[in-house]
Write a protein that holds these residues in place. Structure first.
Motif, short mmCIF file in Angstrom:
data_model
loop_
_atom_site.label_atom_id
_atom_site.label_comp_id
_atom_site.label_asym_id
_atom_site.label_seq_id
_atom_site.Cartn_x
_atom_site.Cartn_y
_atom_site.Cartn_z
N ILE A 93 1.41 -1.36 0.09
CA ILE A 93 -0.19 0.30 0.59
C ILE A 93 0.71 1.16 -0.02
O ILE A 93 0.59 2.33 -1.14
CB ILE A 93 -1.08 -0.13 1.68
N ARG A 94 1.74 0.92 1.43
CA ARG A 94 2.92 2.51 1.19
C ARG A 94 3.89 2.67 0.14
O ARG A 94 3.74 3.83 -0.48
CB ARG A 94 3.75 2.38 2.65
N GLY A 95 4.06 1.45 -0.84
CA GLY A 95 4.74 1.79 -1.81
C GLY A 95 4.01 2.05 -3.06
O GLY A 95 4.31 2.15 -4.42
N GLY A 96 2.69 2.34 -2.94
CA GLY A 96 1.88 2.84 -4.84
C GLY A 96 1.87 1.37 -4.99
O GLY A 96 1.33 1.66 -6.22
N GLY A 128 -7.14 2.25 11.74
CA GLY A 128 -7.62 0.63 10.56
C GLY A 128 -6.23 1.29 9.94
O GLY A 128 -5.05 2.09 9.55
N GLY A 129 -6.69 1.09 8.09
CA GLY A 129 -5.38 1.22 7.07
C GLY A 129 -5.63 1.92 6.16
O GLY A 129 -4.89 2.47 5.60
N VAL A 135 -2.83 7.95 1.03
CA VAL A 135 -2.25 7.93 0.53
C VAL A 135 -1.85 7.52 -0.69
O VAL A 135 -1.14 8.17 -1.35
CB VAL A 135 -1.40 8.31 1.63
N GLY A 136 -1.70 6.13 0.12
CA GLY A 136 -0.95 5.09 -0.79
C GLY A 136 -1.45 4.74 -1.90
O GLY A 136 -0.82 4.48 -2.66
N ALA A 137 -2.69 4.70 -2.42
CA ALA A 137 -3.32 4.43 -3.20
C ALA A 137 -3.09 5.64 -4.48
O ALA A 137 -2.92 6.09 -4.25
CB ALA A 137 -5.47 3.97 -3.53
N SER A 166 -5.96 14.48 2.99
CA SER A 166 -5.65 16.13 2.80
C SER A 166 -5.96 16.13 1.16
O SER A 166 -5.09 15.02 0.63
CB SER A 166 -5.27 17.25 3.22
N GLY A 167 -7.03 16.24 0.03
CA GLY A 167 -6.98 16.19 -0.85
C GLY A 167 -6.82 15.06 -1.35
O GLY A 167 -5.78 14.74 -2.99
N ALA A 168 -7.21 14.17 -0.72
CA ALA A 168 -6.88 12.76 -1.31
C ALA A 168 -8.12 11.52 -2.11
O ALA A 168 -7.74 10.94 -3.01
CB ALA A 168 -7.06 11.81 0.04
N VAL A 169 -9.32 12.27 -2.57
CA VAL A 169 -10.46 11.80 -2.89
C VAL A 169 -10.33 11.99 -4.30
O VAL A 169 -10.14 13.52 -5.06
CB VAL A 169 -11.93 12.20 -1.93
N ASP A 170 -10.63 10.82 -4.89
CA ASP A 170 -10.64 11.43 -6.77
C ASP A 170 -12.45 11.05 -6.97
O ASP A 170 -12.48 11.84 -7.80
CB ASP A 170 -10.13 10.67 -7.32
N VAL A 171 -13.02 10.34 -6.86
CA VAL A 171 -14.32 9.86 -6.98
C VAL A 171 -16.09 9.94 -5.65
O VAL A 171 -14.88 9.48 -4.77
CB VAL A 171 -14.34 8.65 -7.82
#
Length: 218
Positions: A93-96, A128-129, A135-137, A166-171
């Motif tokens: 997850i953290r590695g993208g 949780g995760g 942030v990672g996705a 912050s600023g993470a949501v796309d849809v």
């Protein structure tokens, strides 16, 4: 929130997922999405407790008590699935390496801020995760109802609950509409189940631009 509303939101969110994408599904509405993902979709499901290649919900003899997802719901594993520990899962997850995270929210702002882990004054089980995932996705999809149980808007000008990111949501997919954040603005791109722009505006305090895609007005 009725089961029918949850199911409709999950069904629409499933259409956002593309073949070959590695997708993590959060607790709640996102956990209904596997019912709408046939093998022909080519979507690869990831659960942060250690499985890549999650299959459909088990029926009868398929139930294996050792196979559960992060929500502690029974799952199956597809042929070729990979098992790993939580440390490796979060490294993915953290590695993208997770393409899409689908999760619920208490609030999402017009700037894409998301609050989904704590309500002030109420007991918190844990983060949780969610913070790692949003942030990672590479892409974040929120599935939620347009309003809270008290009828308050959940797509807001600014979040009042503690932020997850912050600023993470796309849809954003609700029972009424689909919003997308494009070039820094929130765009209403789709109306669902007979909703009108006025219906959406009545339960949305975030500023948004109407940019309906003709093929997506249902």
């Amino acid at each position: 929130m009725s089961d029918d509303v949850k199911t409709r939101i999950a069904a629409r969110a499933a259409l956002e997922l593309q073949p070959g994408e590695v997708v993590n599904l959060g607790i709640g509405i996102p956990n209904l999405i596997p019912s709408f993902l046939g093998p022909e979709t080519g979507v690869v499901l990831h659960t942060e407790n250690g499985l890549l290649g999650v299959g459909p919900r088990p029926n009868g003899d398929e139930l294996d008590p050792d196979l559960i997802d992060a929500a502690k719901q029974p799952i199956t594993a597809l042929p070729g699935a990979a098992y790993f520990d939580s440390a490796a899962s979060f490294a993915m997850i953290r590695g993208g390496h997770v393409d899409v995270a689908v999760l619920g929210a208490l609030e999402v702002s017009g700037d894409g801020d998301i609050a989904n882990w704590a309500v002030p004054g109420k007991d918190v089980l844990g983060v949780g995760g969610a913070m790692d995932l949003v942030v990672g996705a590479r892409r974040v999809i929120v599935t939620m109802t347009a309003t809270s149980s008290r009828g308050e808007p959940k797509v807001v000008a600014a979040c009042t609950y503690p932020l997850t990111a912050s600023g993470a949501v796309d849809v954003i997919v609700t029972e009424l509409s689909v919003f997308r954040r494009v070039d820094g603005e929130l765009r209403l791109t789709e109306l669902l189940d007979g909703a009108t722009v006025d219906d959406v505006a009545a339960v949305t305090t975030a500023p948004f631009v109407v940019a309906l895609e003709e093929s997506h007005v249902h």
